[in-house]
Write a protein that holds these residues in place. Structure first.
Motif, PDB file in Angstrom:
ATOM      1  N   ILE A 109       0.833  -1.204   0.000  1.00  0.00           N
ATOM      2  CA  ILE A 109       0.000   0.000   0.000  1.00  0.00           C
ATOM      3  C   ILE A 109       0.867   1.253   0.000  1.00  0.00           C
ATOM      4  O   ILE A 109       0.695   2.159  -0.827  1.00  0.00           O
ATOM      5  CB  ILE A 109      -0.944  -0.002   1.217  1.00  0.00           C
ATOM      6  N   VAL A 110       1.823   1.320   0.923  1.00  0.00           N
ATOM      7  CA  VAL A 110       2.672   2.514   1.039  1.00  0.00           C
ATOM      8  C   VAL A 110       3.604   2.621  -0.167  1.00  0.00           C
ATOM      9  O   VAL A 110       3.887   3.725  -0.655  1.00  0.00           O
ATOM     10  CB  VAL A 110       3.464   2.483   2.357  1.00  0.00           C
ATOM     11  N   TYR A 111       4.070   1.492  -0.657  1.00  0.00           N
ATOM     12  CA  TYR A 111       4.891   1.500  -1.872  1.00  0.00           C
ATOM     13  C   TYR A 111       4.120   2.133  -3.030  1.00  0.00           C
ATOM     14  O   TYR A 111       4.645   3.010  -3.740  1.00  0.00           O
ATOM     15  CB  TYR A 111       5.296   0.077  -2.243  1.00  0.00           C
ATOM     16  N   GLU A 112       2.867   1.723  -3.235  1.00  0.00           N
ATOM     17  CA  GLU A 112       2.067   2.234  -4.354  1.00  0.00           C
ATOM     18  C   GLU A 112       1.783   3.720  -4.194  1.00  0.00           C
ATOM     19  O   GLU A 112       1.882   4.488  -5.155  1.00  0.00           O
ATOM     20  CB  GLU A 112       0.759   1.449  -4.476  1.00  0.00           C
ATOM     21  N   TRP A 113       1.445   4.166  -2.985  1.00  0.00           N
ATOM     22  CA  TRP A 113       1.211   5.595  -2.774  1.00  0.00           C
ATOM     23  C   TRP A 113       2.483   6.401  -3.011  1.00  0.00           C
ATOM     24  O   TRP A 113       2.454   7.458  -3.640  1.00  0.00           O
ATOM     25  CB  TRP A 113       0.692   5.844  -1.351  1.00  0.00           C
ATOM     26  N   THR A 114       3.603   5.892  -2.524  1.00  0.00           N
ATOM     27  CA  THR A 114       4.875   6.584  -2.740  1.00  0.00           C
ATOM     28  C   THR A 114       5.194   6.654  -4.232  1.00  0.00           C
ATOM     29  O   THR A 114       5.654   7.686  -4.736  1.00  0.00           O
ATOM     30  CB  THR A 114       6.007   5.860  -1.988  1.00  0.00           C
ATOM     31  N   ARG A 115       4.976   5.552  -4.927  1.00  0.00           N
ATOM     32  CA  ARG A 115       5.233   5.524  -6.380  1.00  0.00           C
ATOM     33  C   ARG A 115       4.378   6.555  -7.102  1.00  0.00           C
ATOM     34  O   ARG A 115       4.854   7.266  -7.993  1.00  0.00           O
ATOM     35  CB  ARG A 115       4.951   4.128  -6.924  1.00  0.00           C
ATOM     36  N   GLN A 116       3.100   6.654  -6.730  1.00  0.00           N
ATOM     37  CA  GLN A 116       2.211   7.606  -7.386  1.00  0.00           C
ATOM     38  C   GLN A 116       2.622   9.050  -7.114  1.00  0.00           C
ATOM     39  O   GLN A 116       2.570   9.902  -8.014  1.00  0.00           O
ATOM     40  CB  GLN A 116       0.769   7.382  -6.935  1.00  0.00           C
ATOM     41  N   ILE A 117       3.025   9.340  -5.871  1.00  0.00           N
ATOM     42  CA  ILE A 117       3.462  10.701  -5.545  1.00  0.00           C
ATOM     43  C   ILE A 117       4.719  11.041  -6.337  1.00  0.00           C
ATOM     44  O   ILE A 117       4.853  12.133  -6.901  1.00  0.00           O
ATOM     45  CB  ILE A 117       3.722  10.849  -4.035  1.00  0.00           C
ATOM     46  N   CYS A 118       5.662  10.108  -6.389  1.00  0.00           N
ATOM     47  CA  CYS A 118       6.911  10.323  -7.126  1.00  0.00           C
ATOM     48  C   CYS A 118       6.628  10.563  -8.613  1.00  0.00           C
ATOM     49  O   CYS A 118       7.168  11.494  -9.212  1.00  0.00           O
ATOM     50  CB  CYS A 118       7.825   9.119  -6.929  1.00  0.00           C
ATOM     51  N   GLU A 119       5.782   9.738  -9.202  1.00  0.00           N
ATOM     52  CA  GLU A 119       5.409   9.881 -10.613  1.00  0.00           C
ATOM     53  C   GLU A 119       4.773  11.239 -10.866  1.00  0.00           C
ATOM     54  O   GLU A 119       5.102  11.943 -11.831  1.00  0.00           O
ATOM     55  CB  GLU A 119       4.440   8.754 -10.982  1.00  0.00           C
TER      56      GLU A 119
END
Length: 812
Positions: A784-794
């Motif tokens: 979950i946190v990985y996906e949110w972090t990835r989306q913010i970074c993108e």
């Protein structure tokens, strides 16, 4: 197979037989039942699995179509395209099944059978099955009629989110009409015998307007110079935003001269004809072909294709992906739609050019990704007026005391029946007449909400001694070309219309615009205003007469005229804008007071961005990613961060998270806010984070060294010319254009790693040459946190380069 066959029973046998070798399956029925879907589901699944195109359109009339039936269709295969025709109480009763195979052979069935068990098996039904060998023209007419209905403005795409809305409407309706539901539950397959009444827009062809001297105008010269620079810089895609009246089609034609084969794509057939004539004037030596309906001239040097025809799998597959050197997409603000994406993604041209006057979002972000962040040229109508390339306007805001808050809002428009009831009143017509008489010039186009309103006002004005026509898809006795000619000659005073003049029509002599409809779409309003701003001999300015009531967007739309669109306190803008020199803004006092009140009472920003989020979620059929929210959402994406500190924080507030996601957010909010808010003068922090994320959910938190990151870091910032130009071209980094692991590693250590470690309050650490993210994640929260972090970074990388690119263009 017989060329014509009369089927009175067991239509299922005929349908499944045709499905077995069809490459395209199109179904149009007034309603769909679970029992009917169950019969055909295995055959539909087999067809889609082997690559067939399946499109299904049904209606919501009397809420007979079962939500469970639509859900069953969604579950067969996500590639099945489903549209629901919103009838708004109007009868909707077509029943048709169309099939085509790879060889172009086809059959269609029309008759009485809806998609239900008894209608396809044991019911008393009459259907006629016709092979296209009997009459290719009739078959093509049936296919065109299906495509127009499927893409009708009253249809919505069915996905998980829109299905929730329909299910609620279905249940509410049948709570009020329980007998109807019991009737359908009991027999489930009864066929309603109500008249068919589908409104289809008439395709009207008109004579081309002679352009005159075939040399670029000043605005076109500027745009061509910027496009030339774009080509030199190695871009393969670009968008041009140019106000209506400045010659976008001719710009495209001038640009196209340096390409061998060209595909011009538009959504209105009349635009294709006009574009072909414009290109022919510029390049008379080239062959020009239309590709829509009955005309399929796909071998020409320049092909002008309907997006709806080209979107059909069989037609798209008839072209090689490399057939065209240049693809031009007209009205590029439509390009985010699935039909356009299918075509754009299929071809591999040397260059893709999108042209539009009005991106869906006024800053054009919705199509930024499609053109790889390259908006080569922008000139909106306010700037064009300031340059004296378009006529100035005199705007008259007339107070409308109609209470629009009592009219049902359907998400993107007001309920037509309710709106019409309050518009078709003599006192309203008299107010419109008086406003027009007070401010009009010589030639007027009046924009109405509906055909009924246009007919009503035209008849009312005619009774008062004026010469008017109501011009719409149902008009008989006069073509659009004749109406334009009569208006141009001054033999009629007004053309009342609904939407026939939104896009692709040039009437330079029009000097008065009359708006007698609430503004539901800012894009449409901008297009309509553009109809009166073309320069014309003897025309000093364009008069805009606009009824202002308490409808949605009444105060926002005036900002389109603003020369100073900067926001003021609390995120609100002044109700009355500042207009260009030579223009006037005259608003009745009652309307001024209304606008001030609307501005004060404008829904809180949180509620507004929540509503915009829900609309996008319905369009996509799922929760949007952060970048999708930025590119396609109606609200500025920064507002979500300003109000909730992070996108995940907004989702938590909106109660759009699972219980596990909620817990993951609460436990890791500090990290998510840090990624959202850490300073980014350059992209370096996010590039390092992007590298860490690229290793996958199981390894993203493993520490890294500058040496580990260096190859990825260098490649990322030099892969795209615009990234290198923006963030890798100062004195400190220009020497690193040629990869040197030690030097790049030193830059990474000094810049993003050390700086981020010092500002992150312990959430990141750079110690003894190792960079690490210091958060503890249980296994259940890692994904979950990985996906949110990835989306913010993108999102942050995209938004950073987008913003920097715009700033650079402003400095040029």
């Amino acid at each position: 197979m017989q060329n014509i066959k009369f089927v009175t029973g067991n239509l299922r046998k005929e349908l499944t037989g045709l499905m077995n070798d069809a490459s395209s399956i199109y179904i149009l029925t007034s309603f769909i039942m679970k029992s009917g879907v169950s019969l055909l589901a295995p055959f539909l699944k087999e067809a889609v699995d082997r690559g067939a195109e399946v499109r299904i359109c049904t209606g919501d009339y009397l809420f007979v179509t079962q939500p469970d039936a639509l859900e069953m269709l969604l579950e067969i295969n996500p590639k099945i395209e489903i549209q629901l025709y919103r009838s708004n109480g109007r009868s909707f009763h077509p029943k048709a099944y169309l099939f085509q195979n790879e060889d172009g052979d086809g059959s269609f069935i029309v008759g009485s059978s809806n998609l239900s068990n008894s209608a396809l098996t044991s019911g008393v039904e009459w259907n006629l099955m016709i092979n296209n060998e009997v009459d290719q023209e009739v078959y093509q007419e049936a296919l065109d009629a299906f495509i127009k209905t499927f893409h009708h403005e009253q249809t919505i795409t069915i996905n998980k989110e829109t299905l929730k809305d329909y299910r609620n409407e279905y249940e509410n309706y049948h709570e009020r009409h329980p007998d109807l539901l019991r009737q359908w539950t009991k027999s489930e397959e009864e066929v309603l015998t109500l008249p068919i009444l589908i409104e289809q827009p008439e395709i009207i062809k008109e004579s081309p307007v002679v352009y005159g001297q075939l040399t670029p105008r000043q605005a076109q010269k500027e745009a061509l110079e910027m496009l030339s620079t774009t080509l030199e810089e190695g871009y393969s895609k670009a968008m041009v935003v140019m106000a209506t009246g400045l010659g976008k089609t001719y710009l495209a034609g001038f640009f196209a001269q340096d390409f061998k084969r060209i595909l011009f794509v538009a959504h209105r057939e009349e635009i294709l004809g006009q574009a072909r004539n414009s290109f022919r004037n510029i390049m008379p030596e080239r062959s020009m072909g239309l590709y829509y309906g009955k005309e399929k001239e796909g071998e020409a040097d320049c092909v002008f294709a309907s997006i709806y025809t080209l979107g059909i799998h069989r037609h798209l597959a008839s072209f090689d992906p490399n057939d065209f050197d240049l693809i031009i997409v007209d009205e590029f603000h439509h390009a985010a739609a699935g039909s356009y994406q299918k075509v754009i993604n299929y071809f591999r041209p040397k260059f893709l050019l999108g042209i539009t006057a009005t991106p869906d979002r006024m800053d054009g972000k919705d199509v930024y990704a499609i053109c790889e962040g390259n908006v080569a040229y922008q000139l909106h109508f306010i700037e064009a007026i300031q340059k004296q390339w378009l006529a100035p306007f005199h705007y008259y805001g007339v107070y409308d005391d109609t209470d629009y808050s009592q009219i049902t809002w359907l998400g993107t428009r007001y309920d037509e029946e309710e709106l019409t009831l309050i518009q078709l009143r003599d006192e309203m017509a008299d107010k419109v007449l008086e406003a027009w008489r007070a401010h009009k010039q010589t030639r007027t186009i009046a924009f109405c909400s509906s055909i009924r309103q246009a007919n009503f006002l035209s008849n009312y004005f005619n009774r008062k001694g004026y010469r008017t026509v109501s011009l719409n898809s149902k008009t008989v006795g006069i073509t659009r070309g004749e109406a334009i000619q009569r208006l141009d000659m001054g033999t009629i005073d007004i053309i009342f219309t609904v939407d026939l003049f939104n896009e692709g029509v040039d009437i330079p002599s029009v000097d008065t615009l009359l708006f007698v409809r609430p503004t539901e779409s800012l894009t449409v309003f901008t297009q309509q205003v553009g109809r009166g701003l073309r320069l014309f001999a003897g025309k000093d300015h364009c008069v805009i007469i606009d009824l202002i009531g308490n409808y949605r967007n009444a105060d926002i739309k005036l900002q389109l005229f603003n020369t100073e669109p900067a926001e003021v306190k609390n995120g609100k803008k002044a109700a009355i804008p500042s207009v260009p020199s030579g223009c006037e803004l005259n608003i009745e006092l009652a309307a001024v007071n209304l606008l001030d009140e609307l501005n004060r009472k404008r829904q809180p920003r949180k509620d507004k961005i929540f509503g915009d989020y829900i609309e996008l979620k319905k369009e996509l059929g799922r929760r949007p990613t952060y970048l999708e929210l930025h590119l396609q959402g109606r609200s500025n994406s920064r507002e979500y961060k300003q109000e909730f500190k992070s996108y995940a924080g907004f989702l938590y507030w909106a109660d759009d998270l699972t219980n596990e996601e909620k817990k993951a957010f609460v436990d890791n909010e500090d990290w998510l806010v840090e990624v959202e808010s850490t300073g980014m003068a350059k992209s370096y922090k996010m590039v390092v984070l992007d590298y860490m994320l690229s290793r996958g959910a199981n390894n993203w938190l493993n520490p890294v060294t500058p040496k580990d990151v260096a190859p990825y870091f260098h490649y990322y910032l030099t892969e795209k010319e615009y990234r290198k130009r923006i963030d890798f071209s100062d004195k400190a980094s220009i020497q690193l254009w040629e990869f040197d692991e030690q030097k790049v590693g030193k830059l990474i250590a000094n810049m993003p790693m050390t700086k981020w470690s010092g500002s992150s309050k312990g959430l990141t650490e750079f110690k003894e040459g190792i960079f690490a993210i210091r958060i503890d994640l249980p296994v259940s929260h890692n994904e979950i946190v990985y996906e949110w972090t990835r989306q913010i970074c993108e999102y942050r990388l995209h938004e950073h380069f987008e913003r920097k690119e715009e700033n650079l263009k402003l400095l040029v």
